[in-house]
Design an enzyme around this catalytic site. Structure first.
Site, short mmCIF file in Angstrom:
data_model
loop_
_atom_site.label_atom_id
_atom_site.label_comp_id
_atom_site.label_asym_id
_atom_site.label_seq_id
_atom_site.Cartn_x
_atom_site.Cartn_y
_atom_site.Cartn_z
N GLU A 13 -14.80 20.64 -55.39
CA GLU A 13 -13.78 21.44 -54.72
C GLU A 13 -14.33 22.78 -54.31
O GLU A 13 -15.14 23.36 -55.30
CB GLU A 13 -12.50 21.56 -55.34
CG GLU A 13 -11.90 20.17 -55.64
CD GLU A 13 -10.95 20.43 -56.67
OE1 GLU A 13 -10.15 21.23 -56.68
OE2 GLU A 13 -10.73 19.24 -57.36
N ARG A 70 -2.72 11.88 -51.24
CA ARG A 70 -3.81 11.83 -52.09
C ARG A 70 -5.20 11.33 -51.42
O ARG A 70 -5.45 10.42 -50.90
CB ARG A 70 -3.54 10.61 -53.29
CG ARG A 70 -4.45 10.48 -54.28
CD ARG A 70 -4.58 11.49 -55.19
NE ARG A 70 -3.24 11.93 -55.71
CZ ARG A 70 -3.07 12.94 -56.32
NH1 ARG A 70 -4.07 13.89 -56.33
NH2 ARG A 70 -1.90 13.20 -56.77
N ARG A 113 -0.55 22.90 -48.35
CA ARG A 113 -0.74 21.40 -48.16
C ARG A 113 0.20 20.74 -47.77
O ARG A 113 0.15 19.41 -47.48
CB ARG A 113 -1.60 20.80 -49.50
CG ARG A 113 -0.94 20.74 -50.76
CD ARG A 113 -1.63 20.16 -51.78
NE ARG A 113 -0.92 20.12 -52.96
CZ ARG A 113 -1.21 19.66 -54.08
NH1 ARG A 113 -2.42 18.81 -54.08
NH2 ARG A 113 -0.64 19.74 -55.13
N ASP A 148 -12.30 17.83 -65.91
CA ASP A 148 -11.35 18.74 -64.86
C ASP A 148 -12.06 20.21 -65.23
O ASP A 148 -11.64 20.78 -66.14
CB ASP A 148 -10.04 18.56 -65.23
CG ASP A 148 -9.19 19.57 -64.17
OD1 ASP A 148 -9.67 19.98 -63.48
OD2 ASP A 148 -7.95 19.22 -64.58
N HIS A 187 -10.04 21.07 -51.39
CA HIS A 187 -10.13 20.22 -52.55
C HIS A 187 -10.66 18.86 -52.09
O HIS A 187 -9.74 17.90 -52.09
CB HIS A 187 -8.82 20.12 -53.08
CG HIS A 187 -8.20 19.62 -54.19
ND1 HIS A 187 -8.66 18.11 -54.34
CD2 HIS A 187 -7.54 19.75 -55.32
CE1 HIS A 187 -8.29 17.84 -55.70
NE2 HIS A 187 -7.56 18.68 -56.06
C1 BG6 Z 1 -7.70 19.60 -59.59
C2 BG6 Z 1 -7.39 20.18 -60.60
O1 BG6 Z 1 -8.09 20.42 -58.63
O2 BG6 Z 1 -6.72 18.86 -58.83
C3 BG6 Z 1 -6.41 19.14 -61.52
O3 BG6 Z 1 -7.99 20.91 -61.31
C4 BG6 Z 1 -5.67 18.25 -60.91
O4 BG6 Z 1 -6.11 19.65 -63.04
C5 BG6 Z 1 -6.29 17.95 -59.66
O5 BG6 Z 1 -5.16 17.25 -61.84
C6 BG6 Z 1 -5.10 16.87 -58.65
O6 BG6 Z 1 -4.04 17.70 -58.47
P1 BG6 Z 1 -2.83 17.38 -57.65
O7 BG6 Z 1 -1.68 18.31 -57.51
O8 BG6 Z 1 -3.15 17.03 -56.16
O9 BG6 Z 1 -2.29 15.85 -58.16
#
Ligand code: BG6
Length: 303
Positions: free
Chosen positions: A275, A75, A101, A215, A171
């Protein structure tokens, strides 16, 4: 998978680049030069941190609850989403944002740039498991150049006989003072798919500010975005090429609490995702024998 020791022997650069095993057993590259410090996990080629020496705080945000575990996404940082973005178009069982990833990548090259920045080149390792989800012959590489500016190049080469179509994202989570106080410019008058409460096409009017879960997939835009952060007294520039979508995302209170790794209770307030993406109508057809490259460049300056 190479050990930290093997990677140090082949790719380590004295005082600039070293590799170490994290408590969870994943290998992390540590970069430190006169311009910046950064770290990158070999699983996912996942840049986790980046802090130019000119900045008192990191520019790329890593959750204080980020867990490094085999097969799990980290995260924060800059996850590489590939070869699809979001949910797989037809296979609900396949992982969200693709598998790049969460699988091992390998080091191909490391070096010093003429200006003193550090360069790493990594390649995704295909396996029987990834071929089930992506049965195409291709090479995916990520170049990361760590300096006062952070540059990343995600390159997909179609080495097979047939065409294929990819979705992708770098991202990136950026460290900000407070989500309620920042503004994002660069997407004025762009169309976006609003993913909160369905998927509806809307048009952006003016700069972006935040007061709830956001989002959005902005489409058909190659524009540079700027995060205006008066609280931290800085401006973060997010420039890109080879990308026609930009996703702007913050989970807000309820979703952050459910996610469990956002740094409760309020860690999520200190980040925003801008992103650089190819998604929705901007997915990219990569013809046999050709290469597509998406490039991002980030820099921070005082307001
Ligand atoms: C964003 C998406 O790119 O990533 C969201 O648009 C999503 O919908 C977010 O919640 C986080 O994604 P993840 O899979 O890393 O929890």
């Amino acid at each position: 998978m190479s050990t930290a020791q093997q990677l140090n022997t082949r790719f380590g650069i004295d005082g600039h680049l070293s590799f170490a095993e994290d408590a969870g057993g994943l290998v992390v590259a540590k970069i430190s030069n006169a311009q910046a410090t950064a770290s990158l996990c070999m699983q996912g080629a996942h840049l986790m941190t980046w802090q130019p020496r000119s900045q008192p705080l990191p520019v790329v945000w890593l959750s204080r609850d980020a867990k490094l575990a085999a097969g799990k996404s980290i995260r924060g940082g800059a996850p590489v989403c590939w070869p699809w973005f979001g949910a797989h178009p037809s296979e609900p069982g396949f992982p969200g944002h693709g598998y790049a990833r969460t699988v091992q990548w390998r080091m191909v090259e490391s070096g010093k740039e003429p200006d003193g920045a550090t360069r790493l080149l990594l390649r995704l390792q295909q396996s029987e498991k990834t071929r089930v989800q992506w049965p195409h012959d291709c090479t995916l590489e990520l170049t990361v150049i760590v300096g006062e500016t952070l540059r990343m190049e995600l390159s997909t080469e179609n080495t097979g006989a047939g065409d294929f179509t990819i979705g992708e994202a770098l991202h990136t989570y950026f460290r900000i003072g407070d989500i309620g106080a920042v503004r994002v410019t660069g997407l004025e008058n762009c169309d976006y798919w609003d993913k909160v409460g369905g998927s509806v096409l809307k048009r952006q009017s003016g700069q972006i500010t935040f007061s709830g879960e956001t989002d959005r997939v902005y489409v058909n835009t190659a524009a540079e975005c700027v995060i205006e952060d008066d609280q931290l007294g800085r401006r973060i520039h997010v420039a890109k090429s080879g990308s026609l979508s930009t996703v702007v995302w913050t989970p807000w209170t309820e979703k952050a609490a459910k996610m469990g790794d956002m740094g409760q209770p309020d860690g999520w307030r200190e980040m925003v995702c801008i992103e650089s993406v190819n998604a929705m109508e901007n997915v990219v057809k990569v013809a046999a024998g050709t290469r597509h490259t998406m490039i991002v460049e980030y820099r921070a300056e005082p307001v």
